[in-house]
Design an enzyme around this catalytic site. Sequence first.
Site, PDB file in Angstrom:
ATOM      1  N   ARG A 169       0.846  -1.213   0.000  1.00  0.00           N
ATOM      2  CA  ARG A 169       0.000   0.000   0.000  1.00  0.00           C
ATOM      3  C   ARG A 169       0.875   1.254   0.000  1.00  0.00           C
ATOM      4  NH1 ARG A 169      -1.740   1.351   6.202  1.00  0.00           N
ATOM      5  NH2 ARG A 169      -0.215   0.031   7.207  1.00  0.00           N
ATOM      6  N   GLU A 222     -18.567   4.467  -0.183  1.00  0.00           N
ATOM      7  CA  GLU A 222     -17.803   3.748  -1.209  1.00  0.00           C
ATOM      8  C   GLU A 222     -18.572   3.579  -2.507  1.00  0.00           C
ATOM      9  OE1 GLU A 222     -18.390   2.639   1.894  1.00  0.00           O
ATOM     10  OE2 GLU A 222     -16.449   2.983   2.847  1.00  0.00           O
ATOM     11  N   PHE A 279     -14.591  -2.999   1.488  1.00  0.00           N
ATOM     12  CA  PHE A 279     -15.584  -1.967   1.149  1.00  0.00           C
ATOM     13  C   PHE A 279     -15.627  -1.683  -0.355  1.00  0.00           C
ATOM     14  CE2 PHE A 279     -13.880  -0.602   5.447  1.00  0.00           C
ATOM     15  CZ  PHE A 279     -14.824  -1.342   6.133  1.00  0.00           C
ATOM     16  N   HIS A 319      -5.591  -3.506   2.404  1.00  0.00           N
ATOM     17  CA  HIS A 319      -6.078  -4.209   3.595  1.00  0.00           C
ATOM     18  C   HIS A 319      -6.885  -5.456   3.264  1.00  0.00           C
ATOM     19  CE1 HIS A 319      -4.803  -0.394   5.192  1.00  0.00           C
ATOM     20  NE2 HIS A 319      -4.998  -0.789   6.433  1.00  0.00           N
ATOM     21  N   ASP A 373      -7.772  -5.728  13.362  1.00  0.00           N
ATOM     22  CA  ASP A 373      -9.149  -5.289  13.073  1.00  0.00           C
ATOM     23  C   ASP A 373     -10.136  -6.461  12.982  1.00  0.00           C
ATOM     24  OD1 ASP A 373      -8.729  -2.625  13.207  1.00  0.00           O
ATOM     25  OD2 ASP A 373      -8.786  -2.248  11.044  1.00  0.00           O
ATOM     26  N   ARG A 403      -1.627  -4.434   3.755  1.00  0.00           N
ATOM     27  CA  ARG A 403      -1.302  -3.559   4.882  1.00  0.00           C
ATOM     28  C   ARG A 403       0.054  -3.941   5.475  1.00  0.00           C
ATOM     29  NH1 ARG A 403      -1.721  -3.927  10.612  1.00  0.00           N
ATOM     30  NH2 ARG A 403      -1.916  -1.865  11.547  1.00  0.00           N
TER      31      ARG A 403
END
Lengths: 308, 278
Positions: A9, A57, A82, A108, A116, A166
Amino acid sequence: MLEKKIATRESYGEALASLGEKRKDIVVLDADLSSATKTNIFAEKFPERFFDMGIAEQDMLGTAAGFATCGKIPFASTFAVFAAGRAYDQIRNSICYPNLNVKICATHYGVNIGEDGATHQMLEDIGMMRVLPNMTVLSPSDDTQTKWMIEEICKKKGPVYVRLARMETPVIYDNNQTFQIGKTVQIGEGTGATIIATGVTVAEAIKAKEQLAEEGILVRVLDMYSLKPVDKEAIIRCAKETKRIITVEDHQIVGGLGSIVCEVLAEEYPCKVERMGINDCFGKSGKPEELMHAFKIDAEAIYQKIRE
Amino acid sequence: MKIENPEELRKIANKIRIHIIDQVYEAQSGHPGGSLSCADIMAVLYFNQMNIHEKEPEAPLRDRFVLSKGHCSPALYGTLVERGFLEEEQLKTFRKIDSNLQGHPDKNKVAGVDMTTGSLGQGLSVANGMALNSKLEHDGYRVYCLLGDGEIEEGQVWEAAMTAHKYKLDNLCAIVDYNHLQIDGNIEKVKALDNLEGKWKSFGFHVLTVDGHDIQSLIDAFTTAKLTKEKPTVIIAKTVKGKGVSFMENKPEWHGKAPNKEEYEKAIKELKGGLEEC
């Protein structure tokens, strides 16, 4: 493989900001995650071409489609769950069906995002994106490859989905390495097995390969950064030249890399395929390395699999 | 081509209505109700308001139109025929295999269709993208987006409304075809829109409510929208679903149903009668 580690990323954010200078037709959209997707680097340099769409989104991808109809190259970024998940219908009907030049760079993915937990660990996106006509699906494994890829997809008309991690991963390639959409990189010539990997699992596969080599077991790694189009020729060649075919991915074993390899081999060169990945369950919270270990997609798990 | 005379525009709207009925009858499928309700809006946009060129459908500085309620494609195709973008002969192929005139509009198949639509709720975001591009490049073109009233039950419409407000898209004009009916019945019963003006106002829009079949009121509203600065405009066009065909008016069952031969002949007779009155 170098000691230096960088998350893809981060490589994406840097590549985009550097491309923004020469490509005035790039616009970047994000959904309130620019500090995590790293589009903030572009945003700081080119604020007039950066659009923060808020936590919306579906709207972001529709807006990107609108820009594309006017000749822009929109890069739309958010977390993979998303983008591919929440905005699937927008990607399908407003981007892929009209074949618009939108680049969806989703970060991610997988259990490697860590703490998360399951709601944010996208494990189905390769499957969801590759079934869409007109879509190209890419999954870079390191910094060098990501930077090449972001520039390359600007030259390719049509929708592209890029899967970015990530977690920090080692730099695998130097600048002399060449890549091509629809191709693979083969690392090593061993005939004991082929480990086909993509994204974060490529470095794990290389680590396993090196450990096995110390014990005299010679295997090769196939870095499948282009999931659609796929390098059928390389898969078939490796199936012919090596004793085992093992796939390893931070994704469900259904729909993703394992399925892709099975589809190619079932039609072209039927043989056994051993799939490593997430097997019909959701992820959970934990440290990235702990999760890669728990879900058996790290170097140790690959090593053990080949030792079996 | 700019037609100022409301009577002439009314005549064009009537021709569009005839094209709608012809297409849906020939295909024996399609959506007459919502297509008929927006025919006057389409006539005013394409013949009085929009800067478009039938000989150069992709002109970079042209105004854009997004038919967010894509199922009303017969109205768009009929309008494009009248405006010279499309051969009338093609209307006979509507919804048939290998036709360019897909059930829902495909931008890659029909010149003059600016966006592929069909999945409700997505058009306003796309229109925003076009309007943002116009602002970014100082191109000056305007973007129009026609929404169904049932369609705005989709959450994405309101995400898009917030975007249009945030970026002060005064080059964007949304139109709600407020015909009060959706497939399952009256909008207020299915998912009450209630204070529709208040909703758009609170999202930062300049709101104009007009009779969507009154040509002059539509012209005035679009003209006011053009003069409005720093905020997007929405025109809430009060319409009658099935407008112009007596037995289709205000009947939800004509949302997505084709007339039989007898109904077709009656509808055409009524519409041709309307044409003579003009």
